[in-house]
Design a protein around this motif. Structure first.
Motif, mmCIF file in Angstrom:
data_model
loop_
_atom_site.group_PDB
_atom_site.id
_atom_site.type_symbol
_atom_site.label_atom_id
_atom_site.label_comp_id
_atom_site.label_asym_id
_atom_site.label_seq_id
_atom_site.Cartn_x
_atom_site.Cartn_y
_atom_site.Cartn_z
ATOM 1 N N PHE A 241 0.826 -1.207 0.000
ATOM 2 C CA PHE A 241 0.000 0.000 0.000
ATOM 3 C C PHE A 241 0.862 1.258 0.000
ATOM 4 O O PHE A 241 0.407 2.331 -0.411
ATOM 5 N N MET A 242 2.145 1.150 0.422
ATOM 6 C CA MET A 242 3.033 2.299 0.395
ATOM 7 C C MET A 242 3.644 2.547 -0.979
ATOM 8 O O MET A 242 4.465 3.464 -1.138
ATOM 9 N N CYS A 243 3.249 1.779 -1.975
ATOM 10 C CA CYS A 243 3.716 2.045 -3.336
ATOM 11 C C CYS A 243 3.401 3.485 -3.736
ATOM 12 O O CYS A 243 4.163 4.127 -4.468
ATOM 13 N N VAL A 244 2.290 4.002 -3.242
ATOM 14 C CA VAL A 244 1.929 5.393 -3.544
ATOM 15 C C VAL A 244 2.994 6.349 -3.027
ATOM 16 O O VAL A 244 3.322 7.357 -3.681
ATOM 17 N N GLY A 245 3.565 6.067 -1.862
ATOM 18 C CA GLY A 245 4.612 6.919 -1.322
ATOM 19 C C GLY A 245 5.877 6.860 -2.146
ATOM 20 O O GLY A 245 6.537 7.886 -2.376
ATOM 21 N N TRP A 272 6.757 -7.255 -5.799
ATOM 22 C CA TRP A 272 7.162 -7.710 -4.478
ATOM 23 C C TRP A 272 6.213 -7.211 -3.396
ATOM 24 O O TRP A 272 5.382 -6.338 -3.624
ATOM 25 N N LEU A 273 6.404 -7.753 -2.209
ATOM 26 C CA LEU A 273 5.733 -7.273 -1.014
ATOM 27 C C LEU A 273 6.563 -6.158 -0.389
ATOM 28 O O LEU A 273 7.687 -5.864 -0.809
ATOM 29 N N ARG A 390 -0.342 -6.673 9.248
ATOM 30 C CA ARG A 390 0.664 -5.655 8.954
ATOM 31 C C ARG A 390 0.713 -5.385 7.449
ATOM 32 O O ARG A 390 0.103 -4.464 6.956
ATOM 33 N N GLY A 391 1.444 -6.208 6.704
ATOM 34 C CA GLY A 391 1.616 -5.968 5.279
ATOM 35 C C GLY A 391 0.372 -6.287 4.472
ATOM 36 O O GLY A 391 -0.476 -7.091 4.865
ATOM 37 N N PHE A 392 0.262 -5.638 3.313
ATOM 38 C CA PHE A 392 -0.855 -5.862 2.401
ATOM 39 C C PHE A 392 -0.905 -7.337 1.984
ATOM 40 O O PHE A 392 0.098 -7.881 1.525
ATOM 41 N N ALA A 509 -11.432 -6.955 9.025
ATOM 42 C CA ALA A 509 -10.588 -6.953 10.219
ATOM 43 C C ALA A 509 -9.799 -8.266 10.328
ATOM 44 O O ALA A 509 -10.241 -9.299 9.829
ATOM 45 N N PRO A 510 -8.628 -8.231 10.960
ATOM 46 C CA PRO A 510 -8.035 -7.076 11.656
ATOM 47 C C PRO A 510 -7.201 -6.158 10.765
ATOM 48 O O PRO A 510 -6.684 -5.166 11.250
ATOM 49 N N PHE A 511 -7.063 -6.496 9.475
ATOM 50 C CA PHE A 511 -6.222 -5.653 8.617
ATOM 51 C C PHE A 511 -6.718 -4.224 8.614
ATOM 52 O O PHE A 511 -5.934 -3.284 8.767
#
Length: 554
Positions: A241-245, A272-273, A390-392, A509-511
Protein backbone atom coordinates in the motif's frame (compact mmCIF):
# COMPACT_ATOMS: atom_id res chain seq x y z
CA UNK A 1 49.68 7.17 12.01
CA UNK A 2 47.77 3.97 12.76
CA UNK A 3 48.25 4.56 16.50
CA UNK A 4 46.99 8.13 16.11
CA UNK A 5 43.86 6.93 14.30
CA UNK A 6 43.33 4.28 16.97
CA UNK A 7 43.62 6.91 19.71
CA UNK A 8 41.12 9.14 17.93
CA UNK A 9 38.69 6.23 17.60
CA UNK A 10 39.03 5.31 21.27
CA UNK A 11 38.26 8.86 22.36
CA UNK A 12 35.42 9.10 19.85
CA UNK A 13 33.71 5.92 20.98
CA UNK A 14 33.94 7.12 24.58
CA UNK A 15 31.87 10.15 23.63
CA UNK A 16 28.94 8.90 25.67
CA UNK A 17 28.33 5.57 27.39
CA UNK A 18 25.81 3.15 25.97
CA UNK A 19 22.86 2.81 28.37
CA UNK A 20 22.65 -0.95 27.93
CA UNK A 21 25.01 -3.88 27.37
CA UNK A 22 26.30 -4.52 23.89
CA UNK A 23 24.60 -7.29 21.91
CA UNK A 24 26.19 -10.76 21.72
CA UNK A 25 29.23 -11.14 19.50
CA UNK A 26 28.62 -11.98 15.84
CA UNK A 27 31.26 -13.04 13.34
CA UNK A 28 31.41 -10.15 10.86
CA UNK A 29 34.58 -11.29 9.12
CA UNK A 30 36.92 -8.40 8.41
CA UNK A 31 34.37 -5.76 9.48
CA UNK A 32 34.75 -3.98 12.83
CA UNK A 33 31.58 -3.10 14.73
CA UNK A 34 31.49 -0.23 17.24
CA UNK A 35 28.71 1.39 19.23
CA UNK A 36 28.59 5.13 19.94
CA UNK A 37 26.10 7.60 21.36
CA UNK A 38 25.95 10.59 19.01
CA UNK A 39 25.10 14.04 20.44
CA UNK A 40 22.11 16.02 19.18
CA UNK A 41 21.62 19.78 19.44
CA UNK A 42 19.53 19.49 22.62
CA UNK A 43 22.17 17.45 24.45
CA UNK A 44 20.52 14.05 24.03
CA UNK A 45 22.51 11.19 22.55
CA UNK A 46 21.23 8.74 19.94
CA UNK A 47 22.44 5.18 19.59
CA UNK A 48 24.50 4.41 16.47
CA UNK A 49 26.21 1.17 15.48
CA UNK A 50 29.17 1.71 13.17
CA UNK A 51 30.64 -0.88 10.78
CA UNK A 52 34.19 -0.22 9.54
CA UNK A 53 35.87 -1.92 6.58
CA UNK A 54 39.51 -2.97 6.94
CA UNK A 55 42.20 -0.42 6.19
CA UNK A 56 43.07 3.10 7.33
CA UNK A 57 40.26 5.00 5.60
CA UNK A 58 38.86 7.56 5.32
CA UNK A 59 35.62 6.26 3.82
CA UNK A 60 32.27 7.67 2.76
CA UNK A 61 29.40 6.88 5.13
CA UNK A 62 26.08 5.12 4.57
CA UNK A 63 23.43 5.93 7.18
CA UNK A 64 20.21 4.15 8.02
CA UNK A 65 17.76 5.50 10.63
CA UNK A 66 15.10 3.23 12.04
CA UNK A 67 13.10 2.56 15.19
CA UNK A 68 13.32 -1.22 14.81
CA UNK A 69 15.93 -3.23 16.69
CA UNK A 70 19.42 -3.06 15.18
CA UNK A 71 21.03 -5.90 17.13
CA UNK A 72 19.72 -9.08 15.47
CA UNK A 73 22.61 -11.10 14.01
CA UNK A 74 21.16 -11.07 10.48
CA UNK A 75 20.70 -7.29 10.64
CA UNK A 76 24.28 -6.71 11.72
CA UNK A 77 25.63 -9.07 9.08
CA UNK A 78 23.64 -7.12 6.49
CA UNK A 79 25.27 -3.87 7.58
CA UNK A 80 28.69 -5.53 7.52
CA UNK A 81 28.11 -6.72 3.96
CA UNK A 82 27.42 -3.14 2.86
CA UNK A 83 30.63 -1.98 4.57
CA UNK A 84 32.83 -4.47 2.69
CA UNK A 85 33.08 -2.43 -0.56
CA UNK A 86 34.66 0.44 1.36
CA UNK A 87 32.01 2.27 3.37
CA UNK A 88 31.41 3.04 7.01
CA UNK A 89 27.85 1.95 7.67
CA UNK A 90 26.02 3.80 10.44
CA UNK A 91 22.79 2.37 11.85
CA UNK A 92 20.88 4.69 14.16
CA UNK A 93 17.77 4.23 16.29
CA UNK A 94 15.24 7.05 16.44
CA UNK A 95 15.09 9.28 19.50
CA UNK A 96 13.50 7.45 22.43
CA UNK A 97 13.78 3.98 20.89
CA UNK A 98 16.00 1.20 22.21
CA UNK A 99 19.28 2.74 23.46
CA UNK A 100 18.64 6.23 22.06
CA UNK A 101 17.98 8.93 24.65
CA UNK A 102 15.14 11.43 24.62
CA UNK A 103 11.37 11.17 24.38
CA UNK A 104 9.81 8.94 21.74
CA UNK A 105 7.90 11.13 19.27
CA UNK A 106 7.92 8.85 16.22
CA UNK A 107 9.31 10.68 13.20
CA UNK A 108 8.82 14.19 14.55
CA UNK A 109 12.39 14.76 15.71
CA UNK A 110 13.90 13.69 12.38
CA UNK A 111 12.84 16.56 10.17
CA UNK A 112 12.43 20.30 10.05
CA UNK A 113 11.26 21.20 13.56
CA UNK A 114 13.23 22.37 16.57
CA UNK A 115 14.97 19.01 16.74
CA UNK A 116 16.79 17.99 13.57
CA UNK A 117 18.14 14.59 14.53
CA UNK A 118 18.77 13.54 10.93
CA UNK A 119 20.67 16.71 10.07
CA UNK A 120 22.77 16.53 13.25
CA UNK A 121 23.63 12.88 12.66
CA UNK A 122 24.71 13.41 9.04
CA UNK A 123 26.94 16.34 9.92
CA UNK A 124 28.45 14.49 12.90
CA UNK A 125 29.32 11.52 10.68
CA UNK A 126 30.81 13.81 8.05
CA UNK A 127 33.19 15.45 10.54
CA UNK A 128 34.75 12.25 11.92
CA UNK A 129 38.41 11.55 11.03
CA UNK A 130 37.49 8.25 9.39
CA UNK A 131 34.93 9.95 7.10
CA UNK A 132 35.51 11.51 3.68
CA UNK A 133 32.77 14.01 4.55
CA UNK A 134 30.31 12.48 2.09
CA UNK A 135 27.21 10.77 3.46
CA UNK A 136 24.50 8.74 1.71
CA UNK A 137 21.36 7.33 3.29
CA UNK A 138 19.49 4.11 2.63
CA UNK A 139 16.73 1.92 4.00
CA UNK A 140 13.16 0.74 3.58
CA UNK A 141 9.77 1.58 5.07
CA UNK A 142 10.49 3.46 8.34
CA UNK A 143 14.01 4.16 7.03
CA UNK A 144 12.47 5.42 3.79
CA UNK A 145 10.18 7.83 5.60
CA UNK A 146 13.21 8.98 7.62
CA UNK A 147 15.09 9.82 4.43
CA UNK A 148 12.33 12.09 3.16
CA UNK A 149 12.28 13.90 6.50
CA UNK A 150 16.06 14.24 6.36
CA UNK A 151 16.15 15.49 2.76
CA UNK A 152 13.96 18.47 3.66
CA UNK A 153 16.57 19.71 6.18
CA UNK A 154 19.33 19.74 3.53
CA UNK A 155 22.43 18.82 5.53
CA UNK A 156 25.42 19.95 3.44
CA UNK A 157 27.18 16.59 3.68
CA UNK A 158 24.22 14.56 2.36
CA UNK A 159 25.06 13.68 -1.26
CA UNK A 160 22.63 10.93 -2.32
CA UNK A 161 19.83 8.67 -1.05
CA UNK A 162 18.43 5.20 -1.74
CA UNK A 163 14.85 4.61 -0.59
CA UNK A 164 12.86 1.36 -0.61
CA UNK A 165 9.09 1.25 -0.07
CA UNK A 166 9.01 4.75 1.31
CA UNK A 167 6.40 7.25 2.45
CA UNK A 168 5.81 10.98 2.69
CA UNK A 169 2.83 11.74 4.94
CA UNK A 170 2.21 9.95 8.23
CA UNK A 171 -1.44 10.97 8.17
CA UNK A 172 -1.94 9.39 4.75
CA UNK A 173 0.45 6.44 4.64
CA UNK A 174 1.29 5.48 8.18
CA UNK A 175 -0.75 6.20 11.27
CA UNK A 176 -3.89 6.59 9.13
CA UNK A 177 -4.93 4.74 5.98
CA UNK A 178 -7.74 6.32 3.98
CA UNK A 179 -8.83 8.11 7.15
CA UNK A 180 -9.10 4.87 9.15
CA UNK A 181 -7.28 4.66 12.47
CA UNK A 182 -4.90 1.88 13.50
CA UNK A 183 -4.57 1.91 17.31
CA UNK A 184 -4.06 -1.85 17.71
CA UNK A 185 -1.29 -1.83 15.12
CA UNK A 186 0.58 1.01 16.79
CA UNK A 187 0.12 -0.12 20.37
CA UNK A 188 2.80 -2.64 19.45
CA UNK A 189 5.25 0.24 19.16
CA UNK A 190 5.49 0.15 22.95
CA UNK A 191 8.13 -2.52 22.36
CA UNK A 192 10.60 -0.19 20.63
CA UNK A 193 10.44 2.57 23.24
CA UNK A 194 12.82 3.09 26.14
CA UNK A 195 9.73 4.34 27.99
CA UNK A 196 6.66 2.46 26.68
CA UNK A 197 4.30 5.06 28.16
CA UNK A 198 5.72 7.56 25.64
CA UNK A 199 4.10 5.55 22.85
CA UNK A 200 0.69 5.50 24.53
CA UNK A 201 0.90 9.25 25.07
CA UNK A 202 1.73 9.74 21.38
CA UNK A 203 -1.18 7.58 20.24
CA UNK A 204 -3.59 9.60 22.37
CA UNK A 205 -2.14 12.77 20.86
CA UNK A 206 -3.02 11.50 17.38
CA UNK A 207 -6.65 11.04 18.38
CA UNK A 208 -6.77 14.66 19.50
CA UNK A 209 -6.24 15.58 15.82
CA UNK A 210 -8.87 13.69 13.79
CA UNK A 211 -8.49 15.88 10.68
CA UNK A 212 -5.49 16.93 8.65
CA UNK A 213 -4.38 20.10 10.48
CA UNK A 214 -1.12 21.84 11.38
CA UNK A 215 -0.24 18.94 13.66
CA UNK A 216 -0.24 16.50 10.74
CA UNK A 217 1.30 19.01 8.33
CA UNK A 218 4.35 18.87 10.58
CA UNK A 219 4.78 15.25 9.43
CA UNK A 220 4.01 15.73 5.73
CA UNK A 221 7.03 15.79 3.45
CA UNK A 222 4.91 16.49 0.34
CA UNK A 223 4.94 20.17 1.37
CA UNK A 224 8.70 20.45 0.88
CA UNK A 225 9.79 18.81 -2.35
CA UNK A 226 11.49 22.07 -3.34
CA UNK A 227 13.85 21.65 -0.37
CA UNK A 228 14.82 18.08 -1.32
CA UNK A 229 18.03 18.53 -3.28
CA UNK A 230 19.91 15.25 -3.76
CA UNK A 231 19.78 12.41 -6.31
CA UNK A 232 17.74 9.46 -5.07
CA UNK A 233 17.05 5.97 -6.32
CA UNK A 234 13.58 4.86 -5.20
CA UNK A 235 12.35 1.27 -5.16
CA UNK A 236 8.62 0.53 -4.97
CA UNK A 237 6.60 -2.69 -4.77
CA UNK A 238 3.30 -3.39 -6.50
CA UNK A 239 2.02 -5.48 -3.57
CA UNK A 240 2.47 -2.70 -1.03
CA UNK A 241 0.00 0.00 0.00
CA UNK A 242 3.03 2.30 0.39
CA UNK A 243 3.72 2.04 -3.34
CA UNK A 244 1.93 5.39 -3.54
CA UNK A 245 4.61 6.92 -1.32
CA UNK A 246 7.43 5.52 -3.44
CA UNK A 247 5.91 6.83 -6.66
CA UNK A 248 4.96 10.22 -5.20
CA UNK A 249 8.48 10.61 -3.80
CA UNK A 250 9.99 10.04 -7.22
CA UNK A 251 7.54 12.34 -9.03
CA UNK A 252 7.79 15.12 -6.45
CA UNK A 253 11.58 15.14 -6.38
CA UNK A 254 12.03 14.65 -10.12
CA UNK A 255 9.79 17.57 -11.06
CA UNK A 256 9.62 19.80 -7.99
CA UNK A 257 12.90 19.21 -6.20
CA UNK A 258 15.96 21.41 -5.92
CA UNK A 259 18.54 21.73 -8.73
CA UNK A 260 20.49 18.66 -7.57
CA UNK A 261 17.24 16.68 -7.42
CA UNK A 262 15.27 17.57 -10.56
CA UNK A 263 16.02 15.18 -13.39
CA UNK A 264 18.36 13.10 -11.21
CA UNK A 265 15.85 10.67 -9.72
CA UNK A 266 15.35 7.05 -10.73
CA UNK A 267 12.40 4.78 -9.93
CA UNK A 268 12.10 1.00 -10.03
CA UNK A 269 8.87 -0.88 -9.23
CA UNK A 270 8.71 -4.66 -9.03
CA UNK A 271 6.32 -7.51 -8.15
CA UNK A 272 7.16 -7.71 -4.48
CA UNK A 273 5.73 -7.27 -1.01
CA UNK A 274 6.69 -4.48 1.38
CA UNK A 275 10.23 -4.68 2.72
CA UNK A 276 13.93 -4.51 2.03
CA UNK A 277 14.46 -7.88 0.32
CA UNK A 278 13.81 -7.78 -3.44
CA UNK A 279 16.12 -10.50 -4.74
CA UNK A 280 13.18 -12.89 -5.05
CA UNK A 281 10.62 -14.00 -7.60
CA UNK A 282 8.25 -15.56 -5.03
CA UNK A 283 5.59 -13.18 -3.72
CA UNK A 284 2.71 -14.48 -1.63
CA UNK A 285 1.30 -17.44 -3.57
CA UNK A 286 2.79 -16.28 -6.87
CA UNK A 287 6.06 -17.48 -8.41
CA UNK A 288 7.13 -15.08 -11.13
CA UNK A 289 9.90 -15.78 -13.65
CA UNK A 290 13.50 -15.46 -12.49
CA UNK A 291 13.68 -12.03 -14.12
CA UNK A 292 11.58 -10.62 -11.26
CA UNK A 293 14.60 -10.73 -8.95
CA UNK A 294 16.48 -7.51 -8.23
CA UNK A 295 19.85 -7.57 -6.46
CA UNK A 296 19.19 -4.46 -4.44
CA UNK A 297 22.40 -4.45 -2.39
CA UNK A 298 24.61 -4.69 -5.49
CA UNK A 299 22.74 -1.85 -7.18
CA UNK A 300 22.77 0.25 -4.00
CA UNK A 301 26.58 0.02 -3.93
CA UNK A 302 26.79 1.03 -7.63
CA UNK A 303 24.58 4.06 -6.88
CA UNK A 304 26.73 5.20 -3.98
CA UNK A 305 30.00 4.32 -5.72
CA UNK A 306 29.09 7.01 -8.24
CA UNK A 307 27.71 9.68 -5.93
CA UNK A 308 30.02 9.21 -2.93
CA UNK A 309 33.21 7.93 -4.60
CA UNK A 310 32.96 9.60 -8.02
CA UNK A 311 33.18 6.34 -9.99
CA UNK A 312 31.87 6.65 -13.55
CA UNK A 313 30.02 3.32 -13.62
CA UNK A 314 27.14 4.31 -15.92
CA UNK A 315 24.47 4.28 -13.20
CA UNK A 316 23.29 7.78 -14.11
CA UNK A 317 22.79 6.79 -17.74
CA UNK A 318 20.19 4.16 -16.89
CA UNK A 319 16.47 4.83 -17.56
CA UNK A 320 14.67 7.15 -15.18
CA UNK A 321 11.90 4.57 -14.67
CA UNK A 322 11.94 0.78 -14.75
CA UNK A 323 8.82 -1.16 -13.89
CA UNK A 324 7.76 -4.80 -13.98
CA UNK A 325 4.60 -5.53 -15.96
CA UNK A 326 3.06 -8.47 -14.14
CA UNK A 327 1.24 -11.24 -15.95
CA UNK A 328 -0.28 -14.63 -15.27
CA UNK A 329 2.02 -17.19 -13.67
CA UNK A 330 2.03 -20.87 -14.48
CA UNK A 331 0.70 -20.19 -17.98
CA UNK A 332 3.44 -20.69 -20.63
CA UNK A 333 3.49 -17.86 -23.16
CA UNK A 334 1.31 -15.56 -21.05
CA UNK A 335 1.96 -11.90 -21.87
CA UNK A 336 3.56 -9.71 -19.25
CA UNK A 337 6.15 -10.65 -16.64
CA UNK A 338 8.66 -8.33 -18.29
CA UNK A 339 10.61 -5.24 -17.30
CA UNK A 340 9.80 -2.07 -19.17
CA UNK A 341 11.46 1.35 -19.13
CA UNK A 342 9.99 4.84 -19.34
CA UNK A 343 11.31 8.38 -19.47
CA UNK A 344 8.97 9.37 -16.64
CA UNK A 345 5.96 8.32 -14.60
CA UNK A 346 3.10 7.70 -15.02
CA UNK A 347 3.33 5.90 -18.34
CA UNK A 348 0.71 6.92 -20.94
CA UNK A 349 -2.59 5.07 -20.54
CA UNK A 350 -6.27 5.62 -21.35
CA UNK A 351 -8.57 6.19 -18.37
CA UNK A 352 -11.32 3.61 -18.89
CA UNK A 353 -14.42 3.09 -16.72
CA UNK A 354 -15.61 -0.32 -15.56
CA UNK A 355 -19.06 -0.28 -14.00
CA UNK A 356 -20.48 -2.24 -11.10
CA UNK A 357 -23.67 -3.86 -12.33
CA UNK A 358 -26.55 -5.84 -10.87
CA UNK A 359 -26.04 -9.54 -10.12
CA UNK A 360 -22.33 -9.11 -9.49
CA UNK A 361 -21.36 -8.11 -13.01
CA UNK A 362 -18.42 -5.86 -13.92
CA UNK A 363 -18.87 -4.33 -17.38
CA UNK A 364 -17.57 -1.62 -19.66
CA UNK A 365 -21.05 -0.16 -20.16
CA UNK A 366 -23.07 1.84 -17.65
CA UNK A 367 -26.07 0.20 -15.95
CA UNK A 368 -29.51 0.79 -17.53
CA UNK A 369 -31.64 0.16 -14.44
CA UNK A 370 -33.59 2.99 -12.83
CA UNK A 371 -32.89 1.55 -9.36
CA UNK A 372 -30.26 -1.01 -8.38
CA UNK A 373 -27.97 -1.47 -5.38
CA UNK A 374 -25.94 -3.99 -3.41
CA UNK A 375 -26.64 -3.96 0.32
CA UNK A 376 -24.48 -5.18 3.18
CA UNK A 377 -23.81 -4.69 6.87
CA UNK A 378 -20.87 -3.14 8.66
CA UNK A 379 -21.00 -4.85 12.05
CA UNK A 380 -18.08 -3.90 14.31
CA UNK A 381 -18.75 -6.96 16.49
CA UNK A 382 -18.81 -9.36 13.54
CA UNK A 383 -16.70 -7.88 10.75
CA UNK A 384 -15.70 -9.59 7.55
CA UNK A 385 -12.27 -11.11 8.07
CA UNK A 386 -8.96 -10.18 6.46
CA UNK A 387 -6.50 -12.05 8.69
CA UNK A 388 -3.42 -9.97 7.82
CA UNK A 389 -2.27 -7.53 10.49
CA UNK A 390 0.66 -5.66 8.95
CA UNK A 391 1.62 -5.97 5.28
CA UNK A 392 -0.85 -5.86 2.40
CA UNK A 393 -2.14 -9.44 1.84
CA UNK A 394 -1.77 -9.26 -1.94
CA UNK A 395 -0.56 -11.90 -4.40
CA UNK A 396 -2.84 -14.40 -2.63
CA UNK A 397 -6.18 -16.02 -3.32
CA UNK A 398 -8.85 -13.69 -1.89
CA UNK A 399 -11.83 -16.04 -2.14
CA UNK A 400 -11.99 -16.61 1.62
CA UNK A 401 -12.76 -12.91 2.00
CA UNK A 402 -15.01 -12.67 -1.05
CA UNK A 403 -17.34 -15.48 0.01
CA UNK A 404 -18.22 -13.84 3.33
CA UNK A 405 -21.82 -12.67 3.72
CA UNK A 406 -21.27 -8.92 3.89
CA UNK A 407 -18.88 -8.78 0.94
CA UNK A 408 -19.93 -8.16 -2.68
CA UNK A 409 -17.99 -9.09 -5.81
CA UNK A 410 -18.41 -7.78 -9.36
CA UNK A 411 -16.75 -9.91 -12.01
CA UNK A 412 -16.17 -9.37 -15.73
CA UNK A 413 -16.89 -11.85 -18.47
CA UNK A 414 -14.03 -14.09 -19.52
CA UNK A 415 -11.49 -12.01 -21.41
CA UNK A 416 -11.15 -12.96 -25.08
CA UNK A 417 -7.80 -11.20 -25.36
CA UNK A 418 -5.22 -9.88 -22.89
CA UNK A 419 -5.77 -6.48 -21.28
CA UNK A 420 -3.00 -4.38 -19.73
CA UNK A 421 -3.50 -1.87 -16.93
CA UNK A 422 -0.51 0.32 -16.10
CA UNK A 423 -1.13 3.29 -13.85
CA UNK A 424 -3.46 4.37 -11.06
CA UNK A 425 -6.87 2.82 -10.34
CA UNK A 426 -9.60 5.06 -8.93
CA UNK A 427 -12.93 4.13 -7.33
CA UNK A 428 -15.96 6.35 -7.86
CA UNK A 429 -18.87 5.01 -5.81
CA UNK A 430 -22.39 6.09 -4.92
CA UNK A 431 -23.16 4.96 -1.39
CA UNK A 432 -25.57 5.30 1.51
CA UNK A 433 -25.65 4.15 5.11
CA UNK A 434 -28.02 3.98 8.05
CA UNK A 435 -25.11 5.30 10.15
CA UNK A 436 -23.41 8.68 10.38
CA UNK A 437 -20.04 7.19 9.48
CA UNK A 438 -18.73 3.97 7.99
CA UNK A 439 -15.94 2.62 5.77
CA UNK A 440 -15.83 1.48 2.16
CA UNK A 441 -13.21 -0.96 0.91
CA UNK A 442 -12.49 -1.60 -2.78
CA UNK A 443 -10.28 -4.46 -4.00
CA UNK A 444 -9.18 -5.60 -7.47
CA UNK A 445 -8.30 -9.21 -8.30
CA UNK A 446 -7.14 -11.25 -11.29
CA UNK A 447 -9.44 -14.28 -11.50
CA UNK A 448 -7.69 -17.33 -12.98
CA UNK A 449 -9.53 -19.96 -15.03
CA UNK A 450 -9.37 -22.34 -12.04
CA UNK A 451 -11.27 -19.81 -9.90
CA UNK A 452 -8.41 -18.34 -7.86
CA UNK A 453 -8.97 -14.64 -7.22
CA UNK A 454 -5.46 -13.21 -6.86
CA UNK A 455 -5.59 -9.92 -4.98
CA UNK A 456 -3.65 -7.16 -6.74
CA UNK A 457 -4.53 -3.91 -4.98
CA UNK A 458 -7.01 -2.47 -2.48
CA UNK A 459 -7.75 0.62 -0.41
CA UNK A 460 -10.28 2.03 2.04
CA UNK A 461 -11.98 5.37 2.62
CA UNK A 462 -13.69 6.42 5.83
CA UNK A 463 -16.93 8.14 4.85
CA UNK A 464 -16.51 11.13 7.17
CA UNK A 465 -13.50 12.15 5.01
CA UNK A 466 -15.20 11.79 1.62
CA UNK A 467 -14.90 15.58 1.07
CA UNK A 468 -11.24 15.66 2.09
CA UNK A 469 -9.17 15.00 5.17
CA UNK A 470 -9.29 18.59 6.38
CA UNK A 471 -12.82 18.23 7.74
CA UNK A 472 -15.29 15.63 8.97
CA UNK A 473 -18.62 15.55 7.15
CA UNK A 474 -21.05 12.98 8.52
CA UNK A 475 -23.73 11.15 6.57
CA UNK A 476 -27.46 11.52 6.89
CA UNK A 477 -29.07 8.10 7.22
CA UNK A 478 -30.39 6.87 3.88
CA UNK A 479 -29.03 9.77 1.83
CA UNK A 480 -26.94 8.81 -1.20
CA UNK A 481 -23.45 10.33 -1.51
CA UNK A 482 -20.60 10.13 -4.00
CA UNK A 483 -17.32 8.89 -2.55
CA UNK A 484 -14.18 8.72 -4.67
CA UNK A 485 -10.66 7.61 -3.81
CA UNK A 486 -7.52 6.15 -5.35
CA UNK A 487 -7.28 2.39 -4.96
CA UNK A 488 -3.62 2.21 -5.92
CA UNK A 489 -0.98 1.77 -8.62
CA UNK A 490 -0.66 -1.32 -10.77
CA UNK A 491 0.97 -2.74 -13.88
CA UNK A 492 -0.75 -5.99 -14.82
CA UNK A 493 -1.68 -7.92 -17.94
CA UNK A 494 -4.92 -9.84 -17.40
CA UNK A 495 -4.52 -12.82 -19.70
CA UNK A 496 -7.10 -14.16 -22.11
CA UNK A 497 -9.29 -16.70 -20.31
CA UNK A 498 -9.07 -14.73 -17.06
CA UNK A 499 -11.65 -12.41 -15.53
CA UNK A 500 -11.31 -9.15 -13.61
CA UNK A 501 -12.99 -8.77 -10.24
CA UNK A 502 -13.84 -5.77 -8.06
CA UNK A 503 -14.78 -6.48 -4.45
CA UNK A 504 -16.64 -4.03 -2.21
CA UNK A 505 -17.14 -4.27 1.55
CA UNK A 506 -17.22 -2.09 4.66
CA UNK A 507 -15.21 -4.25 7.06
CA UNK A 508 -12.08 -6.37 6.79
CA UNK A 509 -10.59 -6.95 10.22
CA UNK A 510 -8.03 -7.08 11.66
CA UNK A 511 -6.22 -5.65 8.62
CA UNK A 512 -8.63 -2.72 8.56
CA UNK A 513 -9.46 -1.95 12.18
CA UNK A 514 -13.20 -1.53 12.47
CA UNK A 515 -15.17 1.69 12.53
CA UNK A 516 -17.73 1.97 15.38
CA UNK A 517 -19.99 3.77 12.83
CA UNK A 518 -21.29 6.25 15.41
CA UNK A 519 -19.64 9.37 14.03
CA UNK A 520 -18.39 10.15 17.52
CA UNK A 521 -14.72 11.06 18.14
CA UNK A 522 -12.51 8.07 17.64
CA UNK A 523 -10.63 6.82 20.65
CA UNK A 524 -7.40 5.11 21.60
CA UNK A 525 -9.28 2.19 23.20
CA UNK A 526 -12.23 0.38 21.55
CA UNK A 527 -15.35 2.52 22.09
CA UNK A 528 -18.13 1.29 24.35
CA UNK A 529 -20.77 2.44 21.88
CA UNK A 530 -21.03 0.94 18.41
CA UNK A 531 -23.62 0.89 15.63
CA UNK A 532 -24.32 -1.80 13.05
CA UNK A 533 -24.51 0.10 9.76
CA UNK A 534 -26.75 -0.93 6.87
CA UNK A 535 -24.79 0.15 3.82
CA UNK A 536 -25.46 0.19 0.09
CA UNK A 537 -23.45 0.72 -3.09
CA UNK A 538 -25.61 1.88 -6.01
CA UNK A 539 -25.30 0.76 -9.62
CA UNK A 540 -28.12 2.27 -11.62
CA UNK A 541 -28.56 4.81 -14.40
CA UNK A 542 -28.30 7.90 -12.20
CA UNK A 543 -25.84 6.50 -9.64
CA UNK A 544 -23.41 4.38 -11.64
CA UNK A 545 -20.63 3.23 -9.31
CA UNK A 546 -17.45 2.39 -11.17
CA UNK A 547 -13.71 2.10 -11.11
CA UNK A 548 -11.59 4.01 -13.60
CA UNK A 549 -8.58 2.01 -14.80
CA UNK A 550 -5.44 2.83 -16.87
CA UNK A 551 -5.68 0.71 -20.04
CA UNK A 552 -2.61 0.55 -22.28
CA UNK A 553 -2.55 -0.42 -25.93
CA UNK A 554 -6.28 -0.14 -26.34
Amino acid sequence: MHRLIAAILVSLFALAPAPAADPPAVDLGSITEKHVMVPMRDGKHLSVYLYFPPGPGPWPVLLEQRYADLTAPATRKGFAKLAEPGYVVAAQNFRGSHKSEGTWVGYRALGWGELKDGYDTVEWLAKQPWSTGKVGTFGSSQAGFAQNFLAVTRPPSLKAQYMIDTGLSLYQEGYRIGGTTRPERFKGMDGVCRVPEDNRRLLKEWFAHPTYDDYWAAEDCTRFFDKMDVPCFTVGSWFDFMCVGSIDSYVGRQHGGGPNSRGKQQLLIGPWLHGRYKNTNVTGEMTYPENAKFDLDAHLIRWFDHYLKGIDNGVTKEPAVRYYVMGAVGEPGAPGNVWRTAADWPAPAEATPLYLRANGVLAGTAPPEEASSSNFLADPTNPAKIPATRGFPGARDARDFEKQTEVHTFTSEVLLQPVEWTGKIRAELWVSSSAKDTDFIVRVSDVYPDGRSILLVDYVRRARYREGYEKEVFMEPGKVYPIAFDVGWLSQVFNAGHRIRVTVASTGAPFYETNPNTGEPLTFEPPAKIVVAKNAVYHDKQRASRIVVPVRGK
